[in-house]
Design a protein around this motif. Structure first.
Motif, short mmCIF file in Angstrom:
data_model
loop_
_atom_site.label_atom_id
_atom_site.label_comp_id
_atom_site.label_asym_id
_atom_site.label_seq_id
_atom_site.Cartn_x
_atom_site.Cartn_y
_atom_site.Cartn_z
N ILE B 13 26.66 -46.49 -40.77
CA ILE B 13 27.80 -46.87 -39.93
C ILE B 13 27.53 -46.57 -38.46
O ILE B 13 27.80 -47.40 -37.58
CB ILE B 13 29.08 -46.17 -40.41
N THR B 14 26.95 -45.41 -38.17
CA THR B 14 26.70 -45.11 -36.75
C THR B 14 25.67 -46.05 -36.16
O THR B 14 25.83 -46.54 -35.05
CB THR B 14 26.23 -43.66 -36.55
N ILE B 15 24.61 -46.32 -36.95
CA ILE B 15 23.60 -47.25 -36.44
C ILE B 15 24.24 -48.63 -36.22
O ILE B 15 24.04 -49.28 -35.20
CB ILE B 15 22.43 -47.36 -37.45
N SER B 16 25.05 -49.04 -37.20
CA SER B 16 25.70 -50.34 -37.10
C SER B 16 26.53 -50.47 -35.84
O SER B 16 26.57 -51.52 -35.22
CB SER B 16 26.63 -50.57 -38.29
N SER B 17 27.19 -49.36 -35.47
CA SER B 17 28.07 -49.45 -34.30
C SER B 17 27.25 -49.72 -33.03
O SER B 17 27.69 -50.44 -32.15
CB SER B 17 28.92 -48.19 -34.16
N GLU B 254 20.65 -52.01 -44.04
CA GLU B 254 19.36 -51.55 -43.51
C GLU B 254 19.11 -50.08 -43.84
O GLU B 254 18.01 -49.70 -44.24
CB GLU B 254 19.32 -51.75 -41.99
N SER B 255 20.17 -49.27 -43.71
CA SER B 255 19.91 -47.84 -43.93
C SER B 255 19.62 -47.57 -45.41
O SER B 255 18.89 -46.64 -45.73
CB SER B 255 21.05 -46.98 -43.40
N PHE B 256 20.15 -48.42 -46.30
CA PHE B 256 19.79 -48.26 -47.72
C PHE B 256 18.36 -48.73 -47.99
O PHE B 256 17.63 -48.10 -48.74
CB PHE B 256 20.80 -48.99 -48.62
N VAL B 257 18.00 -49.85 -47.33
CA VAL B 257 16.62 -50.35 -47.47
C VAL B 257 15.64 -49.29 -46.98
O VAL B 257 14.64 -48.97 -47.62
CB VAL B 257 16.42 -51.66 -46.68
N GLN B 258 15.98 -48.72 -45.84
CA GLN B 258 15.13 -47.71 -45.23
C GLN B 258 14.96 -46.51 -46.16
O GLN B 258 13.88 -45.95 -46.28
CB GLN B 258 15.77 -47.26 -43.92
N PHE B 259 16.05 -46.15 -46.81
CA PHE B 259 16.00 -44.99 -47.69
C PHE B 259 15.26 -45.29 -48.98
O PHE B 259 14.44 -44.48 -49.44
CB PHE B 259 17.42 -44.51 -48.00
N THR B 260 15.52 -46.44 -49.59
CA THR B 260 14.94 -46.72 -50.90
C THR B 260 13.50 -47.24 -50.80
O THR B 260 12.64 -46.83 -51.56
CB THR B 260 15.79 -47.75 -51.67
N LEU B 261 13.24 -48.17 -49.85
CA LEU B 261 11.91 -48.77 -49.79
C LEU B 261 11.03 -48.18 -48.69
O LEU B 261 9.82 -48.35 -48.71
CB LEU B 261 12.02 -50.28 -49.57
#
Lengths: 320, 289, 235
Positions: B13-17, B254-261
């Motif tokens: 959320i913070t990155i998105s903002s 994106e932050s989930f992609v970054q975390f998982t992949l």
């Protein structure tokens, strides 16, 4: 305006005998080889951007795909280099088509962005592909040299490489002149100059755009393949933005859609670029300035000047 | 595991903002003047390095002052660039293409100028707020909370400006019907310049906020630009609300992609996402035109 | 007030306006009639400085219109209202009207002009918060005329205001335009062969194939049987 083959043939003849004068100068020969290879990429770029009006930033990415594919196919799979170059260019062409199919229906800025993003994403993909032998963030080295009928072409031997790249360059020019003079080319010029009119008489731009995009991708892939086996090393540095901007300068200064201009610009800037290397970080700064200045102050580029001079000359001949 | 998901979500959320700010700026200029600015990411880089310069020059520097210095600087910088590049090009027939090429040149120029002036080594900006807060079992950085608050203030402020002020209304008017604006006697060129200036400020602020999370690099702006573009494509070019929603959808994903992949998959993810959007929704989510 | 001298205008290779001269006196309501595609709109745009003519001159209040930018022309009170209205669709009626008062002179007189527009079109006052995209053709036409008035217009050049309107709305709109004219604003109106408008006109020009083929005051038109028959299709 139809393009004639005459000037191309004259240029070819000159280029054919040029090594008689300079074959001892290995550095100059190298620059000429690179110019030939880059010109294949750039003529295709000019065709799709200047003639077909496709706003693509993906030409270098496609060149890189051709280079990497051929490098990996020959080094890892063990295909003979000539075969691997052909297969690599087909892969490059395939990627080009995959990207073109959805994006060419969209407005210009979307095409520009999709292709630009292809370029940027390719850098990551090459890094991710380390496990399958892309060399990751470094490079693929020890790419086998080109060999043909039992004769192998080491990069040290500039002369055979010069003729190989010259042949490729002129092959591509003739194909592109043919395309520009064909019904496709004419319909593109019609679309560019009077879009509504051309569409009303039924010019189907989508199909022809795909075909031309694919052709440009095929040749960019071929040039990439030959580049890989000439350099015997490929790295993600090809995709660096300084390289991108250098090739863009060639395209813009050459003149979009002003055919022979881009070739002249390729040779000028390949040479100039070598002499700009000591400038280090100022080189891309200078190239950036060149792009901006060229596009604002000489929108028709060198090609525009050439066309201007030749028409003047023709008129002069007619009068006298 | 659950707490980890929450904190990935909160970071998203913070990155998105911050993405929202930069995407809105890009969309605003496109909406008003149909100009696509490829140097936009480099503007964010310039903003971040200006902030770094302020902090390294003055010991007493703090963020309120830095912001007060950066806003007018970026605004004037944007107006100057608009005057130098898109304006003379707009007279050309193919101005859309030529502007993109020229701004791409500008982007490379700026990134390398930053490289020359500040060197290749990464730099860090001080945090906006130190320490963490615990909400339940989830720990959140104060820095990110301040970013979110600032980003909300910026977006709300911009929307009020566009809605309530006369000049903001004129900007919307030019975006909606440029011919109508001309007939009414608007100074179109002034409005283009103003819009460009405002978007440059937004880029600068985004660069500053992101600089408190990630390290600064001279070429970091390209990634910001590409993300801003994909957000605009998803949200529909020219639509501010669309950009806002799209920023959150993509930023959190994106932050989930970054975390998982892993972070290396981020760029391919944006590319594949853009292709998917363009195949299934060629005009974006809330596309206008 | 407005003087057009030997105006020639081309659209690409095609000559649209052929050597047209005309004058509009202060306070007049002048109507320009003619079939579609014969250059009326082009002439109006050239008069308002939106198209550069190839030859000839347009003088407004003694000054050459084409020596000014469009902003300046609007500021001087020469205001063009396009046929396709060109409103700002995602904004309210009131916002559209306020944006009409963009030039510095009009900005000072904003309240007064808004009052005048609302008085002229009470309907607009009632629905001031409606988004323009949701309006009917007739309502949108009112907003367009109102927005033109908001610029503190001294001279309104209106391009086919009756286009697409039902006959009763058409008469109503002409009546409003007449009221505007009586309030002291000079009006130049372009119309196709719409006869109702003749009741309000001080002077009529008929344009065919880029030329003025007829020019006279209202009485002359109404009394000239040939003109009526040939150009307006009425007996």
């Amino acid at each position: 305006m139809k393009l004639s083959y005459k000037n191309t043939i004259i240029a070819f003849a000159v280029m054919l005998f040029l090594p008689l004068l300079i074959h001892d100068n290995s550095f100059l020969m190298h620059i000429l080889i690179m110019s030939c290879l880059f010109s294949v990429l750039l003529v295709g770029w000019d065709l799709i951007m200047g003639y077909a009006g496709i706003f693509s930033f993906g030409q270098i990415a496609i060149f890189t795909i051709g280079a990497y594919s051929s490098a990996m196919l020959s080094k890892i799979v063990g295909l003979p280099p000539l075969i691997s170059i052909l297969v690599g260019s087909l892969i490059a062409c395939g990627v080009g088509i995959i990207v073109a199919l959805p994006s060419l229906r969209l407005a210009g800025i979307y095409v520009a962005m999709v292709t630009f993003l292809l370029h940027e994403a390719l850098i990551s993909m090459i890094r991710i592909g380390r496990v399958i032998g892309t060399g990751g963030a470094t490079s693929i080295t020890g790419i086998p040299p080109l060999s043909f009928l039992g004769y192998s072409f080491p990069s040290i031997e500039r002369l055979p490489w010069y003729y190989v790249s010259l042949t490729l360059a002129f092959l591509s020019y003739f194909v592109f002149i043919r395309i520009i003079n064909s019904s496709y080319g004419i319909s593109f010029v019609a679309l560019r100059d009077a879009e509504d009119l051309a569409k009303s008489v039924g010019v189907d731009d989508y199909r022809s755009k795909i075909i031309v995009f694919a052709m440009a991708a095929l040749f960019a892939g071929l040039a990439g393949g030959f580049y890989a086996h000439y350099m015997r090393l490929v790295s993600v540095r090809i995709l660096g933005l300084d390289n991108f901007i250098l090739l863009l300068v060639m395209l813009i200064v050459g003149g979009l859609g002003k055919f022979p201009g881009v070739i002249v610009a390729t040779f000028i800037f390949t040479i100039l670029n070598e002499y700009m290397r000591p400038l280090e970080v100022f080189r891309p700064i200078l190239l950036g300035v060149m792009v901006i200045v060229a596009i604002i102050y000489m929108p028709n580029g060198i090609g525009g000047i050439i066309n201007f001079i030749t028409t003047k000359f023709r008129r002069f001949k007619r009068i006298s | 595991m659950f707490n980890q998901l929450i904190s990935i979500f909160a970071n998203g959320i913070t990155i998105s903002s911050t993405y929202a700010i930069v995407a809105i700026g890009l969309s605003l200029v496109y909406g008003v003047s149909k100009t696509f600015n490829y140097a936009y990411g480099s503007f964010a880089t310039v903003g971040a390095y200006i902030t770094w310069l302020l902090f390294s020059m003055f010991d007493w520097m703090n963020y309120p002052v830095a912001i007060m210095v950066m806003i007018p600087f970026m605004f004037l910088f944007g107006i100057a660039i608009e005057w130098l590049i898109p304006r003379p090009l707009r007279k050309n027939e193919n101005w859309e293409i030529t502007t993109v090429v020229a701004t791409l040149g500008l982007g490379v120029l700026l990134a390398n100028l930053v490289l020359f002036l500040f060197g290749p080594y990464t730099k860090a900006l001080p945090e906006l707020g130190g320490g963490t807060v615990s909400i339940g079992h989830v720990q959140l950085d104060w820095n990110r909370i301040v970013i979110l608050i600032l980003a909300i203030l910026i977006v709300v402020g911009l929307k009020l400006f566009l809605k309530k002020t006369y000049i903001g209304m004129s900007m919307r008017a030019v975006a909606q019907d440029i011919e109508g604006a001309r007939v009414v006697g608007m100074k179109i060129n002034h409005i283009f310049a103003l819009t460009f200036g405002i978007s440059t400020v937004l880029a600068g602020l985004c660069g500053m906020l992101l600089g408190t999370i990630y390290f600064l690099t001279p070429s970091g702006g390209w990634e910001i630009f590409i993300k801003a573009f994909v957000i605009v494509a998803l949200g529909g070019a020219g639509s501010i609300d669309g950009a806002l929603y799209a920023a959150f959808i993509l930023g959190i994903t994106e932050s989930f992609v970054q975390f998982t992949l892993g972070p290396i998959w981020v760029m391919p993810f944006w590319f594949i996402f853009l292709m998917a959007v363009l195949i299934f929704k060629p005009r974006g989510l809330l596309g206008i035109r | 007030m407005l003087k057009v001298d030997n105006l020639d205008t081309f659209y690409g290779e095609l000559q649209v306006i052929r050597n047209i001269s005309l004058t509009v006196e202060t306070g007049d309501l002048v109507v320009m009639l003619g079939p579609n595609g014969h250059g009326k709109s082009t002439l109006l745009k050239a008069i308002c400085g939106l198209i550069k003519p190839k030859a000839g001159k347009v003088e407004f209040g003694g000054e050459d219109v084409h020596s000014f930018s469009i902003e300046k022309i609007v500021e001087k009170g020469l205001v063009y209202i396009p046929e396709d209205r060109r409103l700002f669709p995602q904004m309210t009626i009131k916002e559209n009207l306020l944006l009409g008062a963009y030039n510095p002179i009009a900005r000072k007189e904003r309240e007064k002009n808004l009052e005048f527009v609302y008085q002229l079109f009470p309907k607009l006052k009632k629905m001031y918060a409606r988004t323009v995209a949701t309006l009917s053709g007739g309502e949108a036409r009112m907003v367009a005329v109102g927005r033109g008035l908001m610029a503190s217009a001294k001279f309104l050049a209106i391009d086919e205001p009756s286009l697409g309107l039902a006959p009763n709305l058409r008469t109503e709109l002409f009546d409003k335009i007449h009221q505007i004219n009586k309030a002291g604003i000079t009006v130049l109106l372009v119309e196709q062969c719409v006869t109702e408008v003749l009741d309000y006109a001080d002077r009529v020009y008929v344009i065919e194939d880029g030329r003025i083929v007829y020019n006279g005051n209202k009485e002359e038109v109404l009394n000239d049987k040939d003109v009526k028959k040939a150009l307006l299709g009425i007996e």
